[in-house]
Structure formats: structure tokens, C-alpha cells
Write a protein that holds these residues in place. Sequence first.
Motif, mmCIF file in Angstrom:
data_model
loop_
_atom_site.group_PDB
_atom_site.id
_atom_site.type_symbol
_atom_site.label_atom_id
_atom_site.label_comp_id
_atom_site.label_asym_id
_atom_site.label_seq_id
_atom_site.Cartn_x
_atom_site.Cartn_y
_atom_site.Cartn_z
ATOM 1 N N MET A 138 0.849 -1.160 -0.081
ATOM 2 C CA MET A 138 -0.238 0.094 0.142
ATOM 3 C C MET A 138 1.011 1.367 0.080
ATOM 4 N N VAL A 139 0.520 2.485 -0.713
ATOM 5 C CA VAL A 139 1.080 3.551 -0.751
ATOM 6 C C VAL A 139 0.283 4.504 0.273
ATOM 7 N N HIS A 140 1.325 5.000 1.189
ATOM 8 C CA HIS A 140 0.783 5.825 2.069
ATOM 9 C C HIS A 140 1.395 7.328 1.925
ATOM 10 N N ILE A 141 0.560 8.335 1.712
ATOM 11 C CA ILE A 141 0.877 9.583 1.433
ATOM 12 C C ILE A 141 0.645 10.642 2.817
ATOM 13 N N ALA A 142 1.416 11.281 3.160
ATOM 14 C CA ALA A 142 1.177 12.378 3.957
ATOM 15 C C ALA A 142 1.681 13.676 3.782
ATOM 16 N N VAL A 143 0.811 14.630 3.948
ATOM 17 C CA VAL A 143 1.348 15.993 3.600
ATOM 18 C C VAL A 143 1.170 16.836 5.173
ATOM 19 N N LYS A 144 2.069 17.876 5.318
ATOM 20 C CA LYS A 144 1.777 18.839 6.323
ATOM 21 C C LYS A 144 2.286 20.084 5.661
ATOM 22 N N GLY A 145 1.617 21.277 6.278
ATOM 23 C CA GLY A 145 1.776 22.746 5.738
ATOM 24 C C GLY A 145 0.783 23.624 6.324
ATOM 25 N N ALA A 146 0.742 24.677 5.741
ATOM 26 C CA ALA A 146 -0.055 25.724 5.893
ATOM 27 C C ALA A 146 -1.924 25.189 6.196
ATOM 28 N N PRO A 147 -2.385 25.481 7.131
ATOM 29 C CA PRO A 147 -3.804 24.926 7.336
ATOM 30 C C PRO A 147 -4.555 25.433 6.069
ATOM 31 N N GLU A 148 -4.668 26.606 5.640
ATOM 32 C CA GLU A 148 -5.541 26.999 4.515
ATOM 33 C C GLU A 148 -5.004 26.152 3.318
ATOM 34 N N THR A 149 -3.735 25.641 3.383
ATOM 35 C CA THR A 149 -3.459 24.878 1.953
ATOM 36 C C THR A 149 -3.867 23.542 2.010
ATOM 37 N N ILE A 150 -3.511 23.076 3.234
ATOM 38 C CA ILE A 150 -3.745 21.736 3.454
ATOM 39 C C ILE A 150 -5.234 21.313 3.289
ATOM 40 N N LEU A 151 -6.284 22.148 3.708
ATOM 41 C CA LEU A 151 -7.613 21.835 3.973
ATOM 42 C C LEU A 151 -8.491 22.059 2.479
ATOM 43 N N GLY A 152 -7.552 22.840 1.554
ATOM 44 C CA GLY A 152 -7.887 22.905 0.026
ATOM 45 C C GLY A 152 -7.474 21.543 -0.570
ATOM 46 N N LEU A 153 -6.755 20.962 -0.102
ATOM 47 C CA LEU A 153 -6.421 19.396 -0.712
ATOM 48 C C LEU A 153 -7.469 18.461 -0.190
ATOM 49 N N CYS A 154 -8.181 18.629 0.837
ATOM 50 C CA CYS A 154 -9.027 17.426 1.355
ATOM 51 C C CYS A 154 -10.385 17.478 1.030
ATOM 52 N N SER A 155 -10.881 16.498 1.177
ATOM 53 C CA SER A 155 -12.527 16.154 0.705
ATOM 54 C C SER A 155 -13.500 16.673 1.668
ATOM 55 N N GLN A 156 -13.092 17.083 2.872
ATOM 56 C CA GLN A 156 -14.137 17.625 3.745
ATOM 57 C C GLN A 156 -15.100 18.633 3.442
ATOM 58 N N GLY A 157 -16.328 18.603 3.851
ATOM 59 C CA GLY A 157 -17.319 19.658 3.429
ATOM 60 C C GLY A 157 -16.991 21.115 3.964
ATOM 61 N N GLY A 158 -17.640 22.085 3.503
ATOM 62 C CA GLY A 158 -17.464 23.390 3.559
ATOM 63 C C GLY A 158 -17.661 23.843 4.923
ATOM 64 N N ASP A 159 -18.543 23.411 5.825
ATOM 65 C CA ASP A 159 -18.960 23.741 7.179
ATOM 66 C C ASP A 159 -17.685 22.969 7.972
ATOM 67 N N GLU A 160 -17.167 22.049 7.846
ATOM 68 C CA GLU A 160 -16.311 21.328 8.460
ATOM 69 C C GLU A 160 -15.232 22.042 8.284
ATOM 70 N N ARG A 161 -14.713 22.251 6.934
ATOM 71 C CA ARG A 161 -13.598 23.166 6.535
ATOM 72 C C ARG A 161 -13.339 24.342 7.295
ATOM 73 N N ILE A 162 -14.378 25.205 7.284
ATOM 74 C CA ILE A 162 -14.540 26.393 8.018
ATOM 75 C C ILE A 162 -14.315 26.419 9.750
ATOM 76 N N ALA A 163 -14.693 25.319 10.158
ATOM 77 C CA ALA A 163 -14.588 25.057 11.505
ATOM 78 C C ALA A 163 -13.161 24.722 12.007
ATOM 79 N N TRP A 164 -12.490 23.990 10.922
ATOM 80 C CA TRP A 164 -11.031 23.930 11.313
ATOM 81 C C TRP A 164 -10.102 25.003 10.877
ATOM 82 N N ALA A 165 -10.730 25.537 10.025
ATOM 83 C CA ALA A 165 -9.744 27.067 9.683
ATOM 84 C C ALA A 165 -9.825 27.895 10.812
ATOM 85 N N LYS A 166 -11.062 27.820 11.469
ATOM 86 C CA LYS A 166 -11.167 28.848 12.720
ATOM 87 C C LYS A 166 -10.203 28.382 13.920
ATOM 88 N N ARG A 167 -10.303 26.959 14.062
ATOM 89 C CA ARG A 167 -9.660 26.396 15.186
ATOM 90 C C ARG A 167 -8.140 26.883 14.801
#
Length: 842
Positions: free
Chosen positions: A416-445
Motif C-alpha cells: 500500500m502507498v501511504h501519502i502524508a502532507v503537512k503545511g499551512a492550514p489553508e493549503t492543506i484544507l484545500g487538498l481535502c475532501s471535507q465539506g464546507g462547514d467542517e472546513r470552516i470550523a477547522w480553519a477557525k480552530r
Amino acid sequence: MERICTSDRAGSQAAGLQGLGAQEASQQRQRFGRNDVVDASPHPWLTLLRETAKDPMLWFLVLAGGLYALLGQMSESITLFVSILPLVAMDAVLHRRTQASTEGLQSRMAESARVERDGAVVEVAAHELVPGDLVLVADGEFFPADGVVVKGEGLQIDESALTGEAYPVVRSPLEDLKKLGRPEFAVPDDHLGLAGTRLLTGEAQLRVVWTGDSTLYGEIVRLAQLGRFERTPLQLAIGRLVRVLVIAAVVLCAVLAVAELLRGAGWVDALVSAVTLAIAAIPEEFPVVFTMFLAVGVYRLAHRKALVRRAVSVENIGRISCICSDKTGTLTRGELQLTHWLPVDEAHPEGLQSAAALAARVESGDPLDVAIFEALRTVAENGNQASPPQEPRVLAAFPFTEDRRRETTVAVSEGMVHIAVKGAPETILGLCSQGGDERIAWAKRADNLAAEGHKVIACAAQSFPGSEWSGQEPSTGFDFVGLLGLEDPVREGAAEAVRRCQKAGIRVLMITGDHPDTAAAIARELGLGSPQGADAKADGHAPRVVVGQELADAGEEGLDGLIAKADVVARALPSQKLAIVRALQRQGEIVAVTGDGVNDVPALQAADVGIAMGERGTRSAREVAAIVLLDDNFRTIVHAIAEGRQLFRNLQRSFQYLLMVHAGLVLSATLIPLAGYPTLFLPIHIVWLELLIHPSAMLAFQDSSADGQLAGGVDRSRATFFSTREWGLIVFVGALLVVGVFLSYRAALGAELDVERARAMAMLVMSLASAGLVAGLTRLRTAAARWIVVGSVSLAALLIQLPWLAGRLHVEPLGPMDWALALLTVAVACAPISRLGGTTDA
């Protein structure tokens, strides 16, 4: 921190990635000179000797010692000449440190550099670099000069020693190299590589623009060399006092000699009387006591883990009214720690831990990665980390860049290929499949964590069969796994130390190169901006933060107003730290500056007391500072200030004693012969009294601040050693003592003119007065004071009451009534001391 790049400094090859030719490099060297930040003195020891010889106190001791030698008082002469040695050593060390501090700046400069010359990469001595050179800098190496980054990926630079920034800074190449050839091009700071800073990741190519004293390091050196170590208020006060006393002694000796001649005495008798008075009147005790007290202060502060490099600053530290403290490594530990794990699945944090471990690089040396692995090690030791079934094998790594603002690692394990990414929150959240409300909540945190002064890193991961990986870095399909909150934690006990300083009337001003939000969060935790350092969050107070750019825009007049109200100065430049110190001094503050970096050197030197960190401090900071904290603990400053305040009070009491006892001795020895009576004191009597005065002044007043408490308020006076009220009490007690000696002498002389009995009475009053002054000023708090009081009275009884000794001292034994009269006289003369002692205890 933009810097202007002129076309002549960029070199003819600036628009490309070619280096200079040997001929052009030679021309540039002739024009701009060597790449040296320190200009060594051609005759350093001659300069050191000349600077040391400027101290007038040394010449006074030489002249006074010579006078005692001419008078035959060899013991006094030797004492004075011996006391010259520590003063000479102190001045020599002071001036030598000025030289060493600038020479120490060279220690963080690269010794050699790889440079492209005539199309080939060669290694040259760093001092041979010239503007226009193309330098190759590998990870872990120091930049050898200031310049523009023209090539490199994933560049992170440690600028902490130069700017005070705790975290690595990201640098990227200047894309349009043609700009370097344009007149007066302003280079943005995110393209700059600065001499003395270290490249942490990547490999950079640097177009050298500024060398030698034109670098930021060079500017710091100039500021350090322009600064000077001024004499402390106590030194100035002692110098003035000694001059006045010497003039008064000369006048009194001349008056006494003339009076003796007018009374019909011979030249020899007149000379003996004048010389005897001179021996009593010359104030050699003051510089000797000052030197000894400083030595004791140095010893005591060393036990408090504060190494004193400039002894005269011991008295100044007790008068500190404002501490300008660097944040990184001083109020904080100066190291990143991962303090907050915020996983998406709080019940199963292993996903965040695994992603962080995979995205971090073990051997990178990046403080961020080091902090992550240290935190993971702690988690594993606590048994909260799930071990993977097989150690993954890294297939590819995509490093952090300023444009991408992320770092990706691809690994394979069990097919299995495992890929991990770390970086600026706004950049990483933009790569993820989370919904809009959840993304906003994590950006606020993430924003909330950043506002609390944390460095916030987001992590995401995805896994799929190895056959599906294309070999490229994925930009979609990630699952967000959580946030990492890192911080440079406040030192243990720092908040309490700040609170104690503020309670004692000492202002604490934090100066840092960090981001204002980070600085404000640390300030709140320390209690800055709150009454007596209470919790700012609890009582509604907040620290007042001023940004360095505001100071630059305000000018000198506005600077004073901004500094007067500030609790924190963020994004401060080295030159601004120096300007802040001078602004505070203009406002009447006695300023201490704490720091550990090269950027602190000018401010450390200009301050009334410069305090460097011994463990983390750069050599430059340690060399230029007056005091070095061996444990890098801000709390040690509180203990040092307490000892400094106690030392100042001890010196005050000792000098009060000397002034009052000398007033009784000198004025009575002058006035009694002028009133027509026989000479009061013979040379042997002066030796007797000196045997009391010297040990009393130097040993009886060595009280210490055992608990390190900051008792009393702040004395912002720069010009006086005693207040007007204290001078009045000193004069009053001295006058009472003179009257008491005169009346006792006159009563014992009687109609029979019993000179030996009268002298015995005067000597008894002076001996008891010495003991009484010691008892009144010290309150007998120390064993030394108690022994000296007992010894003074016992010596008087021994020398006066034993007939054999009394005969050889030209006195005669006294009766009980004489002793009672002497005790009453001394009690009256010393009665006001209780009020004088109260003023110095405050």
C-alpha cells in the motif's frame, strides 16, 4: 526589511546565473574592500593602555599613595598602590571586552565559501568575496555575505541569532533576475540571504550584494563600536566626593599650619600638625571601600548564577527601573515544542500521529521536524501511539516551497502507498475532501491557535494500492487528520519574576523580532500589561503591542510616546532596540537589556546594564554584556537586582559612616588648635583611629539580600548618591560629633591643662562614636558588625586603661565618670542615625 540593491553591487552578470571573472572580482575588491565585519586595531595593547589610563580615580590613588610615601606612612602608601591593581584590571577588562565583542561577531561568519569564478566552482576565503559573486550555500552552512537568493528550492533559514525570530524563515529565489540590474532596486526580505544566518534546508545560490561593513552584521558592528561604556552614577558621585574632600583637606592643612606658626610654633611642629591632619583627612578609604564592595558584589552574584563581567555595573543593577527583555531564549525557552494535538478523530489520534511522523524528515535538522519527533517519542513512551505493522519505505518526497506551502512524503508498506502532507492550514484544507462547514470550523480552530501565539501546522493523508500511484505528488483526495500546535514555551518561573519586578516598580518591556500575535500571546502569559503582573485574561487587561514599523514611521519625537505606553515591541530591528534603550534613558529610566543574539549587541552595550544569556547566548552578546546569566533564567535577574539594591544600601551606609567619623576626626583636629588649645591628635592617635575606621567601613556593612526579595522602590536618580535629606542628617550627626569631641576635650583638659587626659577623652569619644555609628547604621544585623562594635570598645579600654600602653600612646587612664560622660556624648551624637538608617532601608 527591504534593502536597496544598486547595479554596481549586483555585478555585470546579475541578470543570469553566471559568476564573476577573476578580473572583475579584483576590480570589485579594490572598490568595495575585503568582506570583513571587524577592523582590527593595529596596536590593540597600546589602545587598551591608553583607554585604561583615562580613569582619573587611578591618578588620584597614585598621587595619594606617593604623598603617603613621602610622609613616611608606608603602610597607607602600600594599601593605596595595591588598591590600584583591581581598578586597573577592571578598566582593562572593560576596554578589552569592547574589542572582543566586535571581534566575536566574526565567529558566526563563514570562513570559506564556494563561489563561481570564470565558469568554475572554487573554494575561496570568505573575506575574498565581493559584490556580484555567485555563492553556493549548502544546508547547514552559514551565509558568508548579504545577497539575493537567485536559485534554490525548499529553503528554510535560521535567523534567530540575527533577528530574534524563533522559527525558521522561508526564502525563495528572485524570479526576475533582470531586476538586479535596475537602479536602486529594493529587494524584498523573502529573497534575502544574510551573513551570519544558517541555511537549514535545501541548497541556495546567492548573488552577493553587500559585503563587510555594508552587511547587516557590519551595521551591528558599527553600532557596537559607536557605543561607549559610560561611568556609572556611583563612580561619578564618588569622584566628585573625593575631589571635594581632597580640596577641603588641603585647605584645612594649610589653615592649621598657618595657625600653628602664628601661635609661635616652629616650622617643624607646624609641619607635623599639618601632616598629621593630612593623614587623617585624605579620603583614601572611599575608593578602597568602593573596590572591595564591588568585589563582594561580584562574588555574591556569582552564587546567584549571575557572572559579572563589568564590576562597576553591580551597583547599577540595583537601580534598574526598566528591563528590556528579548523574548526568544530569555523569557521563553528558545525551542519549538509540539504542545497541541488536535486530531479529527479524538478517540483515535493515531491517524494524526502517523501522518505527522511520515511527513516529517528524520535527518532534516528542521526545528519543526525535531519538535514533531520529540513529541512522538513522548507519546510512544506513554503507550498512546500505535506502531505500524511494518516500517514504511519512502518512495518520494516533495519539499516545502513558499509557493506550495506544503511538504509531502510518499511511502510504501505491505503493498500500500501511504501519502502524508503537512503545511499551512489553508493549503492543506484545500487538498481535502471535507465539506464546507467542517472546513470552516477547522480553519477557525487554526486561527484561534495562531492568535494564542502558536505555529499551526495542518496534516492530511491518503492510502491506496501501490499500483495506482502515478509517481506524481497528489493534489486531491486527501483526508484531513488534524492540526499541530507548536510553541516556544515560557520559561519556568518567568511569569513570577515579571510579577515581582512590576510589584517592585520595575517596568518590563519585551522586545522581539517575532510576529505581533505571537508576542502578544507570550506577553499575556507573562502578565505584561496587567497590574503587578496579574493574569491579563482574568482581569481584562491586555498587553500594549507596538510594531517596529510603527516606531520607524513615528520618528524620534513619536518614538518616546509610543515606548512610554508599550508593553511589547514586535518585529523590532537591531537599530530600533538601540533607539528604544536611548528613548527610555531620555525618560529617566535606568535600563537593563537582556538578550542572547547578535542583534542584541548594540542595545546590550548602550544599556545601563547589559545582561546576556550564558547557555544560549552568542559569544558577541556575552562579551559585550556587563552580566551573564549562567542558567539563562529570567528569575536570576530578580535575585541579581535584589543583591544590587542591597549592595547600594551597604555602600551608602559605609560612606555615611566614613563621612560622619571623618567629620568628627578632621574638624575637631582642626578646630581645637585653632581655638588656642594644644594639638589634639598625634600621628600615633591617627593610626589608632585608622585601625578602627578601615575594618569598620569595609566589613561591618556587608549585609546581604538572603531571600532575593525586591524590597523598596526604584531610585531613578543618575546624579546623586545621597538625597538632600540624607546629606542634612550626615552633616547634623557629624556636627554633633565635633561638638561632643570639643566639649569632652575641653572638660577633661581642665584648668590644669592636663593634655594627656584630654587627649584620652577625645580618643575615647571617637572610639565609642565609631562603634555607635556602626551599631546605628547596621542595627547589628551581621556578625561582623557585632564583632567590630565589641572590638572597638575593647580596644579603647585596653589602650586607655592599661597604664603601660597609655603612657606610650601619650594618654592617661580615665575614671568611671569620664566613661559615663563619653557614653552620654556619643549617645546624643548618634541618636539621629535611627532616621538616617530608615531612609537607606527603604
